[in-house]
Design a protein around this motif. Structure first.
Motif, mmCIF file in Angstrom:
data_model
loop_
_atom_site.group_PDB
_atom_site.id
_atom_site.type_symbol
_atom_site.label_atom_id
_atom_site.label_comp_id
_atom_site.label_asym_id
_atom_site.label_seq_id
_atom_site.Cartn_x
_atom_site.Cartn_y
_atom_site.Cartn_z
ATOM 1 N N PRO A 1 -59.762 107.775 36.528
ATOM 2 C CA PRO A 1 -58.379 107.492 36.949
ATOM 3 C C PRO A 1 -58.245 107.596 38.460
ATOM 4 O O PRO A 1 -58.758 108.504 39.099
ATOM 5 N N GLY A 2 -57.575 106.593 39.053
ATOM 6 C CA GLY A 2 -57.315 106.585 40.493
ATOM 7 C C GLY A 2 -58.394 105.886 41.305
ATOM 8 O O GLY A 2 -58.191 105.607 42.489
ATOM 9 N N GLU A 3 -59.569 105.580 40.741
ATOM 10 C CA GLU A 3 -60.629 104.918 41.499
ATOM 11 C C GLU A 3 -60.396 103.409 41.485
ATOM 12 O O GLU A 3 -60.046 102.819 40.463
ATOM 13 N N LYS A 4 -60.579 102.794 42.654
ATOM 14 C CA LYS A 4 -60.396 101.351 42.757
ATOM 15 C C LYS A 4 -61.674 100.639 42.336
ATOM 16 O O LYS A 4 -62.770 101.096 42.632
ATOM 17 N N PRO A 5 -61.544 99.498 41.666
ATOM 18 C CA PRO A 5 -62.749 98.753 41.274
ATOM 19 C C PRO A 5 -63.416 98.130 42.493
ATOM 20 O O PRO A 5 -62.779 97.865 43.513
ATOM 21 N N PRO A 6 -64.735 97.918 42.417
ATOM 22 C CA PRO A 6 -65.442 97.297 43.552
ATOM 23 C C PRO A 6 -64.971 95.849 43.730
ATOM 24 O O PRO A 6 -64.610 95.175 42.764
ATOM 25 N N VAL A 7 -64.981 95.387 44.963
ATOM 26 C CA VAL A 7 -64.521 94.052 45.281
ATOM 27 C C VAL A 7 -65.720 93.201 45.687
ATOM 28 O O VAL A 7 -66.552 93.626 46.487
ATOM 29 N N ASP A 8 -65.802 91.998 45.111
ATOM 30 C CA ASP A 8 -66.853 91.051 45.473
ATOM 31 C C ASP A 8 -66.208 89.980 46.346
ATOM 32 O O ASP A 8 -65.417 89.168 45.862
ATOM 33 N N PRO A 9 -66.528 89.917 47.651
ATOM 34 C CA PRO A 9 -65.858 88.929 48.518
ATOM 35 C C PRO A 9 -66.272 87.491 48.165
ATOM 36 O O PRO A 9 -65.527 86.564 48.456
ATOM 37 N N ASP A 10 -67.421 87.317 47.524
ATOM 38 C CA ASP A 10 -67.835 85.952 47.149
ATOM 39 C C ASP A 10 -67.064 85.440 45.935
ATOM 40 O O ASP A 10 -67.060 84.244 45.662
#
Length: 141
Positions: free
Chosen positions: A130-139
């Motif tokens: 809870p509270g952790e942001k998911p990783p973002v893939d810029p591609d």
């Protein structure tokens, strides 16, 4: 000309002809129709041949623009742009990897450039805390 007529319509016409003309006159009418169509084809072929004989070698020059116009019916803008931009080179977008391999028989690549099944990005099997942001893939955007 008769591209939209299917077998169902032909069957309806035969049944209607059978009722209108009767079984005695239907074969005679079908034979007359066949002879008429054959005559029209012969006239068209003869006219084309006569035009070709009279015009001579210029006939092919007149046919070329007409053939170019016919080819525009089959024009695919996506394929034309791809061929123009890449000049027959490997498609970097991965659109030619339909069968699972690249054009040279190598393993297929994803649109982002990574090979299929590569572990370029870590995969998580457990849910995020809870509270952790998911990783973002810029591609991916």
């Amino acid at each position: 000309m008769f591209e939209s007529i299917g077998w169902g319509e032909i069957l309806v016409l035969i049944v209607a002809g059978l009722f209108i003309l009767g079984p005695e006159r239907l074969p005679e009418a079908a034979a007359w129709l066949g002879r008429s169509v054959r005559k029209v084809r012969d006239f068209a072929t003869g006219a084309r041949q006569q035009l070709r004989d009279e015009v001579g070698t210029d006939f092919d020059e007149f046919r070329k623009p007409i053939e170019d116009l016919r080819n525009l019916r089959n024009f695919d803008p996506k394929r034309a742009v791809t061929q123009h931009l890449f000049d027959g080179d490997h498609d970097p977008l991965g659109l030619d990897n339909i069968n699972g391999t690249g054009g040279d028989g190598s393993a297929a690549t994803k649109p982002n450039g990574y090979a299929e099944g590569s572990s370029a990005s870590p995969t998580r099997t457990e849910p995020l805390p809870p509270g952790e942001k998911p990783p973002v893939d810029p591609d991916a955007t």
